[in-house]
Each structure stands twice: as structure tokens, then as C-alpha cells.
Scaffold this motif. Structure first.
Motif, PDB file in Angstrom:
ATOM      1  N   PHE A   1     -70.599  25.435  11.560  1.00  0.00           N
ATOM      2  CA  PHE A   1     -70.367  26.482  12.559  1.00  0.00           C
ATOM      3  C   PHE A   1     -69.040  26.275  13.284  1.00  0.00           C
ATOM      4  CE2 PHE A   1     -74.718  27.615  11.824  1.00  0.00           C
ATOM      5  CZ  PHE A   1     -74.811  28.944  12.203  1.00  0.00           C
ATOM      6  N   SER A   2     -68.676  25.032  13.528  1.00  0.00           N
ATOM      7  CA  SER A   2     -67.407  24.742  14.196  1.00  0.00           C
ATOM      8  C   SER A   2     -66.230  25.212  13.353  1.00  0.00           C
ATOM      9  CB  SER A   2     -67.286  23.239  14.452  1.00  0.00           C
ATOM     10  OG  SER A   2     -66.018  22.909  14.974  1.00  0.00           O
TER      11      SER A   2
ATOM     12  N   LYS B   1     -67.231  29.591  12.425  1.00  0.00           N
ATOM     13  CA  LYS B   1     -67.461  30.484  13.566  1.00  0.00           C
ATOM     14  C   LYS B   1     -67.851  31.909  13.162  1.00  0.00           C
ATOM     15  CE  LYS B   1     -64.601  27.939  16.832  1.00  0.00           C
ATOM     16  NZ  LYS B   1     -64.338  26.770  15.946  1.00  0.00           N
TER      17      LYS B   1
ATOM     18  N   GLU C   1     -73.925  27.302  20.353  1.00  0.00           N
ATOM     19  CA  GLU C   1     -72.774  26.486  20.746  1.00  0.00           C
ATOM     20  C   GLU C   1     -71.456  27.147  20.352  1.00  0.00           C
ATOM     21  OE1 GLU C   1     -70.676  23.141  22.260  1.00  0.00           O
ATOM     22  OE2 GLU C   1     -72.784  23.678  22.477  1.00  0.00           O
ATOM     23  N   TYR C   2     -71.444  27.820  19.202  1.00  0.00           N
ATOM     24  CA  TYR C   2     -70.180  28.355  18.685  1.00  0.00           C
ATOM     25  C   TYR C   2     -70.096  29.881  18.750  1.00  0.00           C
ATOM     26  CZ  TYR C   2     -69.174  23.606  17.405  1.00  0.00           C
ATOM     27  OH  TYR C   2     -68.920  22.246  17.471  1.00  0.00           O
TER      28      TYR C   2
END
Length: 324
Positions: free
Chosen positions: A63-64, A67, A108-109
Motif C-alpha cells: 500500500f505504501s 497507494k 493508513e495510506y
């Protein structure tokens, strides 16, 4: 509450990054096909070999790096009565880890819209029929798949918690029994319809004079073609924003006995159909109330006999490459 995203029902951005978790499975592959057909040009999918969703660090790294703006969480460990009853620890642990990792990383993302997919097995074994969304947590679960059900209930609760705490317009959908291209036809892991298709197709090919099915044949099941499910998912992402999960089904059901007869006809099996009442029937009936979904403007369009014929054809064309 943290500031959330204001959701106004509208078409999703067809050029945005869209991650389909579980894109090779029955539901995920249908959603992938639907999104492609609808013009989404930036789809992302990873096989379990490429990304183990049970590994939290790997999920967060994905995911980082990527995105995605939209996510459908269709990845899950799934199976029929035999598999659920034999391996409850696996169904509970694996699904909880998949869900928590993906949902935490998505939050989080900055994932804007997310759809979590569960199952109609979340409802009490003896829930009033048709089953309304409000029946959740009002009675005991079917013991043969309670571990899987608890995992999916936890996913619904996490979506609701994220909405409350972070204000994100994420949603959950609970499909009825699904079938269609890409289903699992293995002996130990399949659900009732693919199991019947394989059993009767093999019986027809071998010239068997009889086929014996588990249970009495009296339980009733609602069956939804997976292409209809995929269409409903996109529709909900573009038209629904509510804290309640949404049932997705046809609003009608059929006995397992009648279902077996339809399958026998679809594969041209002409022998006897017998029943072993010493084997478990499972939940006696699971018919979903789909009025909430209908109120958003969507209803299923693929008839059962039509869908089964198409699934039989797909199975025959792909049987040599399927899980056996």
C-alpha cells in the motif's frame, strides 16, 4: 472523529488506481472482468505468491508503494461444509489476518472508497426468513462454519469502526451463495453447486446409474451468479454510503434437491439421484432480504438455469486445469 471524506454518489474515476484483493478468486476475478468492461484502466492485483495478505509488513509495503484510491477486499480463505468443519482454526485465523492487514493498511495510506465482502453465513442458523441485515448477532451461528462466520462478522465490525472513528465512506456487502466461472470444483473445498456440477458431470461421462448426495436435499439455497455479484459491487461503490452492510442476492431460493435436478439436466445425466441423510444438511434455509439493495436501484439479472448452463460449459472447458 477524524475528518472523513464526504461521499456523494457518483461514478468512480476510471483512471484511478483500483486494487482488487483476491483478483484470481471466484468473486475477485468477476469484479476484475466487470471493472475492465466498465473502462477502469489502472487495475492492480497480486497473486498470493506475489503478496501474502497474511503478512502484515508486506501488505503495508504494498500500500505504501502503490497507494490505490479504491479497494475491493475479495480475498479470503473459503470452502464448503467439509472444509469449514474440518479446519476451523485456518478459516478463523487466516481470514482475520487478511482483513485486519488490508483494512489497516488501506486506512493508513488513504484509500478513498473500500468495499469489504463477506458471506451470508454471518447470520444466525435459525434467523427469520428472508434474512434482514438487522438479524446479525441475534442468534447462534451454524456450527459447521461458525469460525469463518466470526471472521467475516469481525470484518463488518471493523468497517463500521473505521466509519465511526475516521469518517471514511467504506462499506460492506454480504453476498448469498455465489457460483459461476472461476469457482472451486475441488472434492474437499467446493460449495454445493460446483460440487454437484462436478459430481454429475463425472457421473454422466462414466455412465453411472446413480449419484448419492449429502443430506436430505430439503435445505433451501439462494444462488447468485458471480457476474451479477460483480455488477452489484460496482453499483454499491457508486451509489451507497451507509454503516449497515448490504445483502446481495436474488431474493428467491430453491431446494438442494431441485438444484441437483437442474444440474443433472444441464450435464445430461440420466441416472438415479439418491440422498444420504446421515450426512449434515447445514443451515436449513438462507434467503436474504434484498430490499436495501433494491432501494439503491439494483436487481440481479442472470436466471439460475441460464447461469448453471454457462457454468457447466465453463467447467468442461477448463476442468483439466482446475483444482482436483
Amino acid at each position: 472523529m477524524a475528518a472523513g471524506l464526504e461521499f456523494v454518489p457518483a461514478p468512480l474515476d476510471r483512471s484511478a488506481k483500483f486494487y482488487v484483493a483476491g483478483h484470481r478468486g471466484l468473486v475477485g476475478s468477476a469484479i476484475w472482468r466487470k471493472l475492465q468492461n466498465e473502462g477502469f484502466g489502472n487495475l492492480m492485483g497480486r497473486t498470493s505468491a506475489e503478496l501474502d495478505l497474511k503478512n502484515r509488513d508486506d501488505v503495508f509495503a504494498f500500500f505504501s508503494e502503490n497507494k490505490p484510491r479504491y479497494v475491493v477486499l475479495a480475498a479470503a480463505k473459503v470452502g464448503g461444509i467439509l472444509a469449514n468443519n474440518t479446519y476451523p482454526v485456518d478459516f478463523l485465523s487466516d481470514n482475520l489476518r487478511i482483513q485486519v492487514n488490508v483494512l489497516d493498511a488501506a486506512r493508513e495510506y488513504g484509500v478513498e472508497r473500500l468495499l469489504f465482502l463477506g458471506s451470508s453465513c454471518i447470520y444466525p442458523k435459525f434467523a427469520d426468513q428472508p434474512i434482514r441485515e438487522e438479524s446479525l448477532l441475534t442468534g447462534h451461528l451454524e456450527p459447521t462454519n461458525d469460525a469463518y462466520a466470526i471472521a467475516k462478522i469481525a470484518g463488518i465490525m471493523q468497517i463500521q469502526a473505521i466509519r465511526r472513528q475516521y469518517g471514511l465512506p467504506w462499506i460492506s456487502a454480504m453476498p448469498t451463495n455465489l457460483y459461476g466461472p472461476g469457482d472451486n470444483f475441488s472434492l474437499e473445498g467446493s460449495h454445493v453447486l460446483p460440487a454437484l456440477i462436478r459430481r454429475y458431470d463425472e457421473a454422466a461421462a462414466s455412465g453411472a446409474t446413480s449419484v448419492t448426495n449429502w443430506g436430505t436435499g430439503s435445505p433451501r439455497r439462494e444462488l447468485l451468479h458471480v457476474d451479477d455479484m460483480a455488477a452489484a459491487c460496482l453499483h454499491l461503490l457508486e451509489h451507497y454510503d451507509g454503516s449497515s452492510h448490504v445483502n446481495v442476492g436474488t431474493g428467491s431460493d430453491v431446494t438442494i434437491r431441485d438444484l441437483a435436478s437442474i444440474v443433472a439436466g444441464a450435464v445430461a445425466y440420466q441416472g438415479e439421484i439418491e440422498w444420504d441423510s446421515s450426512k449434515p444438511d447445514g443451515t436449513p434455509r438462507k434467503l436474504l432480504d434484498v430490499s436495501k439493495l433494491a432501494a439503491t436501484g439494483w436487481t440481479a439479472s442472470i436466471g439460475l438455469e441460464e447461469g448453471i448452463r454457462g457454468t457447466v460449459n465453463w467447467y468442461r472447458e477448463n476442468s483439466t486445469a482446475l483444482r482436483r
